[in-house]
Design a protein around this motif. Structure first.
Motif, PDB file in Angstrom:
ATOM      1  N   ARG A 113      40.291 -42.185 -37.330  1.00  0.00           N
ATOM      2  CA  ARG A 113      41.096 -43.367 -37.059  1.00  0.00           C
ATOM      3  C   ARG A 113      40.201 -44.469 -36.497  1.00  0.00           C
ATOM      4  NH1 ARG A 113      46.095 -40.369 -33.916  1.00  0.00           N
ATOM      5  NH2 ARG A 113      46.749 -39.049 -35.668  1.00  0.00           N
ATOM      6  N   ALA A 114      40.599 -45.675 -36.702  1.00  0.00           N
ATOM      7  CA  ALA A 114      39.822 -46.801 -36.201  1.00  0.00           C
ATOM      8  C   ALA A 114      39.883 -46.840 -34.684  1.00  0.00           C
ATOM      9  CB  ALA A 114      40.361 -48.104 -36.784  1.00  0.00           C
ATOM     10  N   PRO A 115      38.845 -47.371 -34.009  1.00  0.00           N
ATOM     11  CA  PRO A 115      38.904 -47.542 -32.554  1.00  0.00           C
ATOM     12  C   PRO A 115      40.076 -48.435 -32.147  1.00  0.00           C
ATOM     13  CG  PRO A 115      36.671 -47.871 -33.382  1.00  0.00           C
ATOM     14  CD  PRO A 115      37.562 -47.782 -34.580  1.00  0.00           C
ATOM     15  N   GLN A 116      40.482 -48.296 -30.894  1.00  0.00           N
ATOM     16  CA  GLN A 116      41.583 -49.090 -30.357  1.00  0.00           C
ATOM     17  C   GLN A 116      41.006 -50.181 -29.462  1.00  0.00           C
ATOM     18  OE1 GLN A 116      44.699 -48.354 -31.442  1.00  0.00           O
ATOM     19  NE2 GLN A 116      43.686 -46.785 -32.673  1.00  0.00           N
ATOM     20  N   PRO A 117      40.597 -51.312 -30.031  1.00  0.00           N
ATOM     21  CA  PRO A 117      39.913 -52.342 -29.237  1.00  0.00           C
ATOM     22  C   PRO A 117      40.874 -53.093 -28.329  1.00  0.00           C
ATOM     23  CG  PRO A 117      40.216 -53.094 -31.484  1.00  0.00           C
ATOM     24  CD  PRO A 117      40.695 -51.674 -31.462  1.00  0.00           C
ATOM     25  N   GLU A 118      40.331 -53.541 -27.227  1.00  0.00           N
ATOM     26  CA  GLU A 118      41.087 -54.326 -26.259  1.00  0.00           C
ATOM     27  C   GLU A 118      40.093 -55.190 -25.488  1.00  0.00           C
ATOM     28  OE1 GLU A 118      42.968 -51.555 -23.674  1.00  0.00           O
ATOM     29  OE2 GLU A 118      41.131 -50.420 -23.326  1.00  0.00           O
ATOM     30  N   ARG A 119      40.631 -56.115 -24.698  1.00  0.00           N
ATOM     31  CA  ARG A 119      39.748 -56.943 -23.873  1.00  0.00           C
ATOM     32  C   ARG A 119      39.185 -56.085 -22.752  1.00  0.00           C
ATOM     33  NH1 ARG A 119      38.793 -62.248 -22.570  1.00  0.00           N
ATOM     34  NH2 ARG A 119      40.285 -62.986 -24.131  1.00  0.00           N
ATOM     35  N   CYS A 120      37.867 -56.073 -22.631  1.00  0.00           N
ATOM     36  CA  CYS A 120      37.205 -55.234 -21.633  1.00  0.00           C
ATOM     37  C   CYS A 120      36.181 -56.064 -20.880  1.00  0.00           C
ATOM     38  CB  CYS A 120      36.488 -54.049 -22.279  1.00  0.00           C
ATOM     39  SG  CYS A 120      37.547 -52.944 -23.230  1.00  0.00           S
ATOM     40  N   ALA A 121      36.117 -55.848 -19.586  1.00  0.00           N
ATOM     41  CA  ALA A 121      35.084 -56.455 -18.757  1.00  0.00           C
ATOM     42  C   ALA A 121      33.973 -55.437 -18.555  1.00  0.00           C
ATOM     43  CB  ALA A 121      35.657 -56.898 -17.412  1.00  0.00           C
ATOM     44  N   VAL A 122      32.788 -55.791 -18.957  1.00  0.00           N
ATOM     45  CA  VAL A 122      31.670 -54.852 -18.883  1.00  0.00           C
ATOM     46  C   VAL A 122      31.412 -54.385 -17.455  1.00  0.00           C
ATOM     47  CG1 VAL A 122      29.205 -54.542 -19.347  1.00  0.00           C
ATOM     48  CG2 VAL A 122      30.633 -55.777 -20.980  1.00  0.00           C
ATOM     49  N   PRO A 123      31.475 -55.244 -16.423  1.00  0.00           N
ATOM     50  CA  PRO A 123      31.283 -54.734 -15.055  1.00  0.00           C
ATOM     51  C   PRO A 123      32.306 -53.669 -14.676  1.00  0.00           C
ATOM     52  CG  PRO A 123      31.040 -57.120 -15.094  1.00  0.00           C
ATOM     53  CD  PRO A 123      31.556 -56.725 -16.437  1.00  0.00           C
ATOM     54  N   ASP A 124      33.563 -53.817 -15.141  1.00  0.00           N
ATOM     55  CA  ASP A 124      34.580 -52.803 -14.837  1.00  0.00           C
ATOM     56  C   ASP A 124      34.247 -51.485 -15.518  1.00  0.00           C
ATOM     57  OD1 ASP A 124      35.852 -54.731 -13.370  1.00  0.00           O
ATOM     58  OD2 ASP A 124      37.349 -55.206 -14.913  1.00  0.00           O
ATOM     59  N   LEU A 125      33.778 -51.559 -16.771  1.00  0.00           N
ATOM     60  CA  LEU A 125      33.384 -50.334 -17.481  1.00  0.00           C
ATOM     61  C   LEU A 125      32.266 -49.620 -16.728  1.00  0.00           C
ATOM     62  CD1 LEU A 125      33.308 -51.610 -21.186  1.00  0.00           C
ATOM     63  CD2 LEU A 125      35.111 -50.279 -20.085  1.00  0.00           C
ATOM     64  N   ALA A 126      31.245 -50.375 -16.299  1.00  0.00           N
ATOM     65  CA  ALA A 126      30.127 -49.769 -15.577  1.00  0.00           C
ATOM     66  C   ALA A 126      30.591 -49.169 -14.260  1.00  0.00           C
ATOM     67  CB  ALA A 126      29.037 -50.808 -15.338  1.00  0.00           C
ATOM     68  N   ALA A 127      31.515 -49.855 -13.557  1.00  0.00           N
ATOM     69  CA  ALA A 127      32.004 -49.347 -12.269  1.00  0.00           C
ATOM     70  C   ALA A 127      32.745 -48.024 -12.453  1.00  0.00           C
ATOM     71  CB  ALA A 127      32.909 -50.386 -11.609  1.00  0.00           C
ATOM     72  N   ARG A 128      33.581 -47.934 -13.498  1.00  0.00           N
ATOM     73  CA  ARG A 128      34.306 -46.677 -13.724  1.00  0.00           C
ATOM     74  C   ARG A 128      33.347 -45.544 -14.073  1.00  0.00           C
ATOM     75  NH1 ARG A 128      38.323 -50.093 -16.111  1.00  0.00           N
ATOM     76  NH2 ARG A 128      37.538 -49.701 -18.222  1.00  0.00           N
ATOM     77  N   VAL A 129      32.324 -45.846 -14.858  1.00  0.00           N
ATOM     78  CA  VAL A 129      31.350 -44.810 -15.223  1.00  0.00           C
ATOM     79  C   VAL A 129      30.614 -44.304 -13.988  1.00  0.00           C
ATOM     80  CG1 VAL A 129      29.161 -44.446 -16.431  1.00  0.00           C
ATOM     81  CG2 VAL A 129      31.062 -45.569 -17.601  1.00  0.00           C
ATOM     82  N   LEU A 130      30.175 -45.219 -13.142  1.00  0.00           N
ATOM     83  CA  LEU A 130      29.459 -44.801 -11.936  1.00  0.00           C
ATOM     84  C   LEU A 130      30.359 -44.027 -10.991  1.00  0.00           C
ATOM     85  CD1 LEU A 130      27.325 -48.000 -11.217  1.00  0.00           C
ATOM     86  CD2 LEU A 130      26.618 -45.870 -12.324  1.00  0.00           C
ATOM     87  N   ALA A 131      31.650 -44.363 -10.962  1.00  0.00           N
ATOM     88  CA  ALA A 131      32.583 -43.602 -10.127  1.00  0.00           C
ATOM     89  C   ALA A 131      32.749 -42.181 -10.654  1.00  0.00           C
ATOM     90  CB  ALA A 131      33.930 -44.314 -10.081  1.00  0.00           C
ATOM     91  N   LEU A 132      32.810 -42.025 -11.966  1.00  0.00           N
ATOM     92  CA  LEU A 132      32.950 -40.699 -12.550  1.00  0.00           C
ATOM     93  C   LEU A 132      31.693 -39.852 -12.334  1.00  0.00           C
ATOM     94  CD1 LEU A 132      34.731 -41.581 -15.921  1.00  0.00           C
ATOM     95  CD2 LEU A 132      35.718 -40.339 -13.984  1.00  0.00           C
ATOM     96  N   LEU A 133      30.519 -40.508 -12.302  1.00  0.00           N
ATOM     97  CA  LEU A 133      29.252 -39.781 -12.172  1.00  0.00           C
ATOM     98  C   LEU A 133      28.725 -39.802 -10.741  1.00  0.00           C
ATOM     99  CD1 LEU A 133      27.420 -41.044 -15.390  1.00  0.00           C
ATOM    100  CD2 LEU A 133      28.641 -38.889 -15.071  1.00  0.00           C
ATOM    101  N   LYS A 134      29.606 -40.059  -9.772  1.00  0.00           N
ATOM    102  CA  LYS A 134      29.167 -40.240  -8.398  1.00  0.00           C
ATOM    103  C   LYS A 134      28.370 -39.040  -7.882  1.00  0.00           C
ATOM    104  CE  LYS A 134      30.961 -41.551  -3.848  1.00  0.00           C
ATOM    105  NZ  LYS A 134      32.174 -41.907  -3.078  1.00  0.00           N
ATOM    106  N   ARG A 135      28.836 -37.852  -8.161  1.00  0.00           N
ATOM    107  CA  ARG A 135      28.149 -36.657  -7.672  1.00  0.00           C
ATOM    108  C   ARG A 135      26.792 -36.486  -8.346  1.00  0.00           C
ATOM    109  NH1 ARG A 135      31.733 -31.381  -7.592  1.00  0.00           N
ATOM    110  NH2 ARG A 135      29.799 -30.701  -6.615  1.00  0.00           N
ATOM    111  N   ASP A 136      26.706 -36.791  -9.652  1.00  0.00           N
ATOM    112  CA  ASP A 136      25.438 -36.631 -10.369  1.00  0.00           C
ATOM    113  C   ASP A 136      24.393 -37.647  -9.926  1.00  0.00           C
ATOM    114  OD1 ASP A 136      26.551 -34.582 -11.930  1.00  0.00           O
ATOM    115  OD2 ASP A 136      27.370 -36.032 -13.363  1.00  0.00           O
ATOM    116  N   LEU A 137      24.839 -38.757  -9.337  1.00  0.00           N
ATOM    117  CA  LEU A 137      23.929 -39.846  -8.994  1.00  0.00           C
ATOM    118  C   LEU A 137      23.372 -39.737  -7.582  1.00  0.00           C
ATOM    119  CD1 LEU A 137      25.931 -42.792 -10.594  1.00  0.00           C
ATOM    120  CD2 LEU A 137      23.804 -41.780 -11.444  1.00  0.00           C
ATOM    121  N   ARG A 138      23.663 -38.649  -6.900  1.00  0.00           N
ATOM    122  CA  ARG A 138      23.139 -38.485  -5.547  1.00  0.00           C
ATOM    123  C   ARG A 138      21.609 -38.416  -5.587  1.00  0.00           C
ATOM    124  NH1 ARG A 138      27.341 -33.810  -3.402  1.00  0.00           N
ATOM    125  NH2 ARG A 138      29.203 -35.152  -3.263  1.00  0.00           N
TER     126      ARG A 138
END
Length: 441
Positions: A254-279
């Protein structure tokens, strides 16, 4: 009549016999000379005929004496190696057409052959043409004997098998590509089955979590730590459900589901998910003010960022002063570029095509699909991926995403209606197997 002495009569007779024998010898000599000239003519004709036969062959012929000195060559051999007969006749090893990197092996084979140890079924060798390209040849050696049956050297027949080797290599690559295709199809089936099976446990987790929250609130529990933990649990369960749904859409093309995204928000969520790995790792996020929003599938782009950051962390494992940087900037009028840098060992000369080859991994436990899938995700968004050296001293992996058009809502119409309409990332990976050639980080 006067009387003549007897010796006068004898001398005349002897003279007559001499003249007769001389005439006879002269006739025999002329006959012998004619025979010699005829034999020489036949020998020249036979030699010319033999030379014509040898020159008409597509198989190279090489004669050598017992010391390995070249004594005979045909035209096919000279054409094969690019040297003239005058340049090679009388030469001793090492031969000019031997590969410099394989000189010792070639000399060992030569010594074996001179000792009579050449395999009767022939043997393969690699030679170098005068112009520099490498040849694959098959060589057959046979004893060369004279008219008395005494061996005076060796006669070799050389066949160019370069085309056969190239065909075998193409067939091998085609077989590997088909095997990769089969593995990819199996991987898609497994991912689809896992996504289907995970839906119910995730729904149950979300339901139990919501029930526990309501029970605690009705019971008047005021422990905010517990309540916050349950709320975060519910959010993560919902996020996991979204990821599972996107995986199902991914493997069903299926095609991707595009939407308006703010790149800083994407990076913040990724870093929050990887918080333990980034110690223990220094994280630097560089986002310029006023960075425009992009048109993308947020979940898929988050997975791309997670994969790139985890790859960087794997390379930095155990290194003091580990550093990862996520940066973004606008490039041109239509795209935003996101860079993930590290100060690890770098790419060691590998390019993006090599890094994104499917099913190859430098990790002992890796499947070799991470960067291949990332590239397919980015290309499905009409972006591109690049790899190079980082200013931090390690590797840099970059990708681009399209901007949202204008100032209005970003509805994803350009992606959905573009050249990839109706085709998901799974199809891009199928095509990518035959395009990318070597390794994945």
């Amino acid at each position: 009549m006067p009387h003549r002495p007897w010796w006068y009569t004898l001398a005349a007779g002897l003279m007559g016999v001499f003249l007769l024998l001389s005439a006879l010898a002269s006739g025999m000599l002329r006959r012998q000379m004619r025979e010699v000239r005829r034999a020489e003519g036949e020998a020249r004709t036979e030699a010319a005929w033999r030379r014509a036969v040898e020159d008409s062959l597509t198989v190279g012929l090489r004669g050598r004496d017992l010391d390995g000195r070249v004594t005979h060559l045909n035209r096919a051999f000279c054409d094969l190696v690019g040297y003239s007969a005058e340049e090679l006749l009388g030469s001793l090893p090492p031969m000019p057409y031997w590969l410099p990197d394989e000189m010792e092996d070639s000399l060992r084979r030569h010594q074996r052959n001179m000792a009579g140890g050449a395999p009767r079924e022939g043997y393969e060798a690699r030679w170098m043409h005068r112009e520099g390209h490498v040849l694959d040849v098959m060589i057959f050696e046979a004893p060369l004997v004279d008219a008395n049956g005494v061996q005076i050297g060796w006669m070799g027949s050389i066949v160019d098998i370069s085309a056969r080797k190239q065909t075998e290599e193409r067939d091998r690559r085609r077989t590997e590509a088909l095997a990769h295709q089969a593995r990819l199809s199996t991987l898609g089936e497994v991912a689809s089955a896992l996504a289907h099976q995970l839906n119910q446990p995730l729904a149950a987790i979300a339901g139990y979590n919501a029930g526990a929250l309501r029970s605690l609130e009705r019971a008047g529990q005021a422990d905010e730590i517990v309540l916050e933990a349950l709320r975060r649990l519910g959010e993560q369960a919902q996020e996991a459900g979204r990821i599972v749904q996107r995986i199902r859409a991914f493997v069903t093309r299926r095609a991707p589901q595009p939407e308006r995204c703010a790149v800083p928000d994407l990076a913040a969520r990724v870093l929050a998910l990887l918080k333990r790995d980034l110690r223990g790792v220094l994280i630097d996020v560089t986002m310029p003010p006023g960075l425009p929003d992009v048109q993308a599938d947020a979940v898929l782009i988050e997975q791309v960022l997670i994969n790139l950051v985890r790859n960087a962390l794997d390379e930095l494992h155990g290194r003091p002063g580990a550093q990862v940087r996520i940066a973004a900037q606008r490039v041109g009028e239509r795209f935003v570029r996101v860079d993930v840098d590290d100060n690890g060992p770098g790419l060691q000369g590998r390019g993006i095509d090599q890094l994104t080859t499917a099913f190859y991994s430098t990790k002992s436990e890796g499947m070799g699909m991470g960067l291949a899938i990332c590239r397919s995700v980015i290309e499905a968004h009409h972006g591109g991926m690049e790899a190079g050296a980082s200013a931090l001293g390690g590797a840099r992996i970059s990708f681009t995403l399209p901007l949202c058009p204008g100032q209005g809502a970003c509805d994803g119409s350009e992606i959905a209606d573009g050249s990839g309409a109706g085709m998901g990332v799974g199809a891009d990976i199928d095509r990518g197997i035959g395009q990318h050639k070597e390794g994945a980080r």
